[in-house]
Scaffold this motif. Structure first.
Motif, PDB file in Angstrom:
ATOM      1  N   PHE A  69      26.981  -4.156  21.939  1.00  8.62           N
ATOM      2  CA  PHE A  69      26.949  -4.640  23.322  1.00  8.62           C
ATOM      3  C   PHE A  69      27.502  -3.883  24.359  1.00  8.62           C
ATOM      4  CE2 PHE A  69      26.458  -7.791  19.888  1.00  8.62           C
ATOM      5  CZ  PHE A  69      25.243  -8.502  20.116  1.00  8.62           C
ATOM      6  N   ASP A  70      28.862  -3.565  24.250  1.00 10.65           N
ATOM      7  CA  ASP A  70      29.618  -2.928  25.215  1.00 10.65           C
ATOM      8  C   ASP A  70      29.120  -1.458  25.221  1.00 10.65           C
ATOM      9  OD1 ASP A  70      31.700  -1.243  26.333  1.00 10.65           O
ATOM     10  OD2 ASP A  70      32.826  -2.968  26.074  1.00 10.65           O
ATOM     11  N   ASN A  71      28.855  -0.712  24.354  1.00 14.24           N
ATOM     12  CA  ASN A  71      28.609   0.649  24.666  1.00 14.24           C
ATOM     13  C   ASN A  71      27.007   0.731  25.054  1.00 14.24           C
ATOM     14  OD1 ASN A  71      30.997   0.980  23.432  1.00 14.24           O
ATOM     15  ND2 ASN A  71      30.320   2.131  21.567  1.00 14.24           N
ATOM     16  N   VAL A  72      26.324  -0.040  24.397  1.00  9.41           N
ATOM     17  CA  VAL A  72      24.819  -0.058  24.818  1.00  9.41           C
ATOM     18  C   VAL A  72      24.456  -0.467  26.144  1.00  9.41           C
ATOM     19  CG1 VAL A  72      22.379  -0.516  24.000  1.00  9.41           C
ATOM     20  CG2 VAL A  72      23.991   0.168  22.355  1.00  9.41           C
ATOM     21  N   HIS A  73      24.723  -1.884  26.080  1.00  6.25           N
ATOM     22  CA  HIS A  73      24.446  -2.569  27.484  1.00  6.25           C
ATOM     23  C   HIS A  73      25.347  -2.361  28.478  1.00  6.25           C
ATOM     24  CE1 HIS A  73      20.825  -4.318  25.657  1.00  6.25           C
ATOM     25  NE2 HIS A  73      21.627  -4.874  24.444  1.00  6.25           N
ATOM     26  N   GLY A  74      26.653  -2.442  28.254  1.00  3.69           N
ATOM     27  CA  GLY A  74      27.839  -2.350  29.110  1.00  3.69           C
ATOM     28  C   GLY A  74      27.607  -0.834  29.660  1.00  3.69           C
ATOM     29  N   THR A  75      27.686   0.472  28.894  1.00  2.00           N
ATOM     30  CA  THR A  75      27.716   1.530  29.588  1.00  2.00           C
ATOM     31  C   THR A  75      26.321   1.790  30.133  1.00  2.00           C
ATOM     32  OG1 THR A  75      29.436   2.330  27.915  1.00  2.00           O
ATOM     33  CG2 THR A  75      28.251   3.962  29.024  1.00  2.00           C
ATOM     34  N   GLY A  76      25.300   1.438  29.490  1.00  2.00           N
ATOM     35  CA  GLY A  76      24.203   1.858  29.981  1.00  2.00           C
ATOM     36  C   GLY A  76      23.979   1.208  31.481  1.00  2.00           C
ATOM     37  N   GLU A  77      24.158  -0.127  31.594  1.00  4.69           N
ATOM     38  CA  GLU A  77      23.918  -0.671  33.002  1.00  4.69           C
ATOM     39  C   GLU A  77      25.056  -0.249  33.850  1.00  4.69           C
ATOM     40  OE1 GLU A  77      23.331  -4.821  32.690  1.00  4.69           O
ATOM     41  OE2 GLU A  77      22.090  -4.916  31.046  1.00  4.69           O
ATOM     42  N   SER A  78      26.294  -0.349  33.386  1.00  8.20           N
ATOM     43  CA  SER A  78      27.121   0.032  34.453  1.00  8.20           C
ATOM     44  C   SER A  78      27.228   1.813  34.959  1.00  8.20           C
ATOM     45  CB  SER A  78      28.718  -0.458  33.957  1.00  8.20           C
ATOM     46  OG  SER A  78      29.053   0.406  33.102  1.00  8.20           O
ATOM     47  N   ALA A  79      26.996   2.517  34.123  1.00 10.53           N
ATOM     48  CA  ALA A  79      27.058   3.907  34.458  1.00 10.53           C
ATOM     49  C   ALA A  79      25.867   4.396  35.596  1.00 10.53           C
ATOM     50  CB  ALA A  79      26.866   4.686  33.267  1.00 10.53           C
ATOM     51  N   LEU A  80      24.740   3.577  35.026  1.00 10.28           N
ATOM     52  CA  LEU A  80      23.556   3.840  36.382  1.00 10.28           C
ATOM     53  C   LEU A  80      23.515   3.207  37.326  1.00 10.28           C
ATOM     54  CD1 LEU A  80      20.380   3.744  33.556  1.00 10.28           C
ATOM     55  CD2 LEU A  80      21.902   5.650  34.673  1.00 10.28           C
ATOM     56  N   ALA A  81      24.380   1.908  37.349  1.00 15.73           N
ATOM     57  CA  ALA A  81      24.450   1.050  38.538  1.00 15.73           C
ATOM     58  C   ALA A  81      25.359   1.695  39.527  1.00 15.73           C
ATOM     59  CB  ALA A  81      24.923  -0.357  38.480  1.00 15.73           C
ATOM     60  N   THR A  86      25.415   7.269  45.137  1.00 18.99           N
ATOM     61  CA  THR A  86      24.626   7.888  45.726  1.00 18.99           C
ATOM     62  C   THR A  86      23.557   7.657  46.613  1.00 18.99           C
ATOM     63  OG1 THR A  86      22.782   8.021  43.839  1.00 18.99           O
ATOM     64  CG2 THR A  86      24.836   9.622  43.817  1.00 18.99           C
ATOM     65  N   ASN A  87      23.115   6.105  46.278  1.00 22.35           N
ATOM     66  CA  ASN A  87      22.039   5.366  47.241  1.00 22.35           C
ATOM     67  C   ASN A  87      20.767   6.208  46.812  1.00 22.35           C
ATOM     68  OD1 ASN A  87      21.169   3.442  48.896  1.00 22.35           O
ATOM     69  ND2 ASN A  87      20.964   4.777  50.679  1.00 22.35           N
ATOM     70  N   LEU A  88      20.511   6.696  45.658  1.00 21.90           N
ATOM     71  CA  LEU A  88      19.351   7.603  45.226  1.00 21.90           C
ATOM     72  C   LEU A  88      18.735   6.576  44.076  1.00 21.90           C
ATOM     73  CD1 LEU A  88      20.670  11.257  44.894  1.00 21.90           C
ATOM     74  CD2 LEU A  88      19.383  10.102  46.727  1.00 21.90           C
ATOM     75  N   ALA A  89      17.292   6.655  44.137  1.00 20.39           N
ATOM     76  CA  ALA A  89      16.530   5.946  43.154  1.00 20.39           C
ATOM     77  C   ALA A  89      16.405   6.820  41.574  1.00 20.39           C
ATOM     78  CB  ALA A  89      15.163   5.997  43.689  1.00 20.39           C
ATOM     79  N   TRP A  90      16.102   5.994  40.706  1.00 22.58           N
ATOM     80  CA  TRP A  90      16.006   6.277  39.387  1.00 22.58           C
ATOM     81  C   TRP A  90      14.391   6.647  39.210  1.00 22.58           C
ATOM     82  CZ3 TRP A  90      20.122   8.199  37.086  1.00 22.58           C
ATOM     83  CH2 TRP A  90      21.295   7.498  37.537  1.00 22.58           C
ATOM     84  N   GLY A 102      14.156   2.495  31.447  1.00 23.38           N
ATOM     85  CA  GLY A 102      13.383   1.083  31.946  1.00 23.38           C
ATOM     86  C   GLY A 102      13.507   1.127  33.390  1.00 23.38           C
ATOM     87  N   GLN A 103      13.981   2.211  33.881  1.00 22.55           N
ATOM     88  CA  GLN A 103      13.883   2.162  35.566  1.00 22.55           C
ATOM     89  C   GLN A 103      13.052   3.326  36.107  1.00 22.55           C
ATOM     90  OE1 GLN A 103      17.495   1.049  37.930  1.00 22.55           O
ATOM     91  NE2 GLN A 103      18.487   1.295  35.963  1.00 22.55           N
ATOM     92  N   ASN A 104      12.125   3.719  35.212  1.00 21.56           N
ATOM     93  CA  ASN A 104      11.096   4.639  35.433  1.00 21.56           C
ATOM     94  C   ASN A 104      11.679   6.115  35.609  1.00 21.56           C
ATOM     95  OD1 ASN A 104       8.988   2.540  35.190  1.00 21.56           O
ATOM     96  ND2 ASN A 104       9.607   1.941  37.410  1.00 21.56           N
ATOM     97  N   ALA A 105      12.798   6.510  34.992  1.00 25.10           N
ATOM     98  CA  ALA A 105      12.938   7.657  35.080  1.00 25.10           C
ATOM     99  C   ALA A 105      12.607   8.681  33.646  1.00 25.10           C
ATOM    100  CB  ALA A 105      14.638   7.902  34.953  1.00 25.10           C
ATOM    101  N   ASN A 106      12.209   9.921  33.709  1.00 24.94           N
ATOM    102  CA  ASN A 106      12.013  10.692  32.848  1.00 24.94           C
ATOM    103  C   ASN A 106      13.335  11.190  32.212  1.00 24.94           C
ATOM    104  OD1 ASN A 106       9.090  10.839  33.723  1.00 24.94           O
ATOM    105  ND2 ASN A 106       9.838  12.154  35.066  1.00 24.94           N
ATOM    106  N   VAL A 107      13.411  10.928  30.589  1.00 25.45           N
ATOM    107  CA  VAL A 107      14.735  11.051  30.093  1.00 25.45           C
ATOM    108  C   VAL A 107      14.865  12.285  29.219  1.00 25.45           C
ATOM    109  CG1 VAL A 107      16.268   9.955  28.574  1.00 25.45           C
ATOM    110  CG2 VAL A 107      15.299   8.592  30.327  1.00 25.45           C
ATOM    111  N   VAL A 144      19.432  14.500  37.362  1.00 22.48           N
ATOM    112  CA  VAL A 144      20.743  13.747  37.166  1.00 22.48           C
ATOM    113  C   VAL A 144      21.113  13.907  35.697  1.00 22.48           C
ATOM    114  CG1 VAL A 144      21.992  11.551  37.297  1.00 22.48           C
ATOM    115  CG2 VAL A 144      20.201  11.803  38.760  1.00 22.48           C
ATOM    116  N   PHE A 145      22.448  14.373  35.723  1.00 25.88           N
ATOM    117  CA  PHE A 145      23.044  14.373  34.375  1.00 25.88           C
ATOM    118  C   PHE A 145      24.132  13.339  33.948  1.00 25.88           C
ATOM    119  CE2 PHE A 145      21.293  18.409  35.591  1.00 25.88           C
ATOM    120  CZ  PHE A 145      20.740  18.981  34.391  1.00 25.88           C
ATOM    121  N   VAL A 146      24.204  12.875  32.810  1.00 25.62           N
ATOM    122  CA  VAL A 146      25.145  11.930  32.657  1.00 25.62           C
ATOM    123  C   VAL A 146      25.826  12.386  31.053  1.00 25.62           C
ATOM    124  CG1 VAL A 146      25.758   9.416  32.081  1.00 25.62           C
ATOM    125  CG2 VAL A 146      23.857  10.130  33.739  1.00 25.62           C
TER     126      VAL A 146
END
Length: 427
Positions: free
Chosen positions: A190-202, A208-212, A235-240, A272-274
């Motif tokens: 939960f924390d690593n998948v959903h927490g890091t995933g959502e908060s890092a991208l948000a 930056t005020n840039l789109a994904w 899920g936000q239509n980026a190529n990964v 973008v690099f994460v």
């Protein structure tokens, strides 16, 4: 020992800071049913009475709910930050206003002040430690080993910290029991998948005020954190694109539908690099030199070593603050590389950062809280070294969350339990 003063001695307009910090903490508490339930239990039984808890965490509103829960359980608590840029000064001030809590955390300190604050926590001679990244437990071992005899145990909730603890344990250098909170199901699922995933991208998007949508996002590392970032970006239509050093994780990313390639190749195509590896030198000089103009670099690992900023600064012919929280490096060919939050943990160190979602951290901090209770009540039963969190504690947190949400689930019948526990049943 040179130690820092509490935050309340270092802030102007203290009352305003305390009021704003309390407002943030109250909002978080409204959405943290696990810690609310544990807090009620702790207040009634005071399982931490006579204990001193030393903490090095990201001092923000959700963390503060955990800290107050431990104080309300009867502990004397001293806390500082585990990252120079992740403290919210108003929350730190509000914690310091609690009669059983002293907070030394302050945002934006240099290395010297960072360790002075940690020394101040250690000076309280904690009997239990709660760590995020491992700096506190390692400093105790390296600088103050005479205190270890009175420490019943500690907890660590980050991948980076657990890596360090595991290496320490393997060398026989870990001299008191530590719970590996990071690897419990309630943490990594939960924390690593959903927490890091959502908060890092948000936080990258807000900084930056840039789109994904339409961007090529390179995710370095496909552990639980990397999986979360990749999933949320897709899920936000980026190529990964995923880069990995582990063959099985690379294959897993491929089977999940992501493009997998070495960083040497990914550096040429990413927008973008994460980084999510917990290791150093993931992105280095040879990568900066082939990147596209205007790339964005962010780190979602605990320490600022994944992007080699020293090499980038040496390559650059000019640097400027392009936007708050965005450092632009111009290279000799005119291309620009943008680094967020000084290469530190982007979901907590960027100027707009709020960390993981409240509901996610309620689960992780719930595990921390029950582990601290376990150490206070049964710490003597654990030998020095790194320990898995007892499964019943992890399940207790899950059950508390389900009860709070009004969610019921099936349970095994007696016959089913017997069937699953026996080897005698066959065709």
């Amino acid at each position: 020992m040179d130690t820092a003063a509490p935050i309340s001695d270092r802030l102007d307009d203290l009352d305003a800071h305390v009021e704003e910090g309390r407002r943030k903490m109250d909002w978080a508490l409204e959405h943290m049913p696990i810690l609310t339930a544990l807090r009620e239990q702790f207040e009634a039984g005071e399982p931490l009475r006579d204990h001193r808890v030393g903490m090095a965490l990201h001092v923000e509103a959700k963390t503060a709910v955990l800290v107050e829960a431990l104080a309300d359980a009867g502990a004397e608590v001293a806390i500082t930050g585990c990252n120079p840029l992740s403290t919210h000064d108003d929350v730190s001030a509000a914690l310091d206003a609690h009669e059983n809590i002293t907070s030394y955390a302050k945002r934006g300190v240099d290395d010297e002040a960072y360790y002075e604050a940690m020394d101040a926590v250690i000076a309280t001679e904690p009997t239990i430690t709660v760590d995020d990244g491992g700096d506190l437990v390692f400093r105790i071992h390296e600088e103050y080993p005479e205190l270890i005899e009175d420490i019943v145990g500690g907890t660590e909730e980050t991948t980076t910290g657990v890596h360090r603890l595991r290496a320490m344990d393997q060398e026989g250098a870990l001299d008191y029991p530590m719970f590996n909170v990071n690897d419990t199901p309630m943490k990594h699922l939960f924390d690593n998948v959903h927490g890091t995933g959502e908060s890092a991208l948000a936080n990258i998007a807000m900084t930056t005020n840039l789109a994904w949508a339409g961007k090529t996002v390179v995710v370095s590392g496909y552990g639980y954190c990397g999986r979360g970032v990749a999933k949320k970006a897709a899920g936000q239509n980026a190529n990964v694109v995923v880069t990995e050093v582990d063959s099985r994780r690379a294959l897993e990313a491929h089977m999940e539908g992501y493009e997998v390639m070495p960083m040497d190749e990914a550096a040429k195509v990413g927008d973008v690099f994460v980084t999510t590896t917990g290791n150093r030198d993931v992105i280095t000089e040879k990568h900066f030199e082939v990147m596209q103009d205007g790339v964005v670099l962010a780190n979602a690992g605990h320490f600022d070593v994944e992007i080699n900023l020293e090499q980038l600064s040496e390559l650059a012919v000019d640097e400027r603050e392009a936007r708050e929280g965005v450092r632009e490096y111009e290279l000799h060919d005119g291309s620009r590389v943008n680094v967020l939050a000084e290469g530190r943990l982007v979901n907590l160190a960027s100027p707009v950062a709020l960390g993981h979602p409240v509901e996610v951290m309620d689960q992780s901090f719930g595990v921390q809280a029950v582990c601290v209770r376990e150490l206070a009540e049964r710490g003597g039963e654990y030998d020095a070294g790194l320990h898995s969190v007892p499964d019943e504690l992890d399940r207790e947190v899950a059950e508390t969350k389900l009860d709070a949400e009004g969610i019921e689930h099936d349970v095994l019948s007696t016959a089913q339990e017997e069937y699953m526990g026996s080897w005698r049943h066959g065709t």
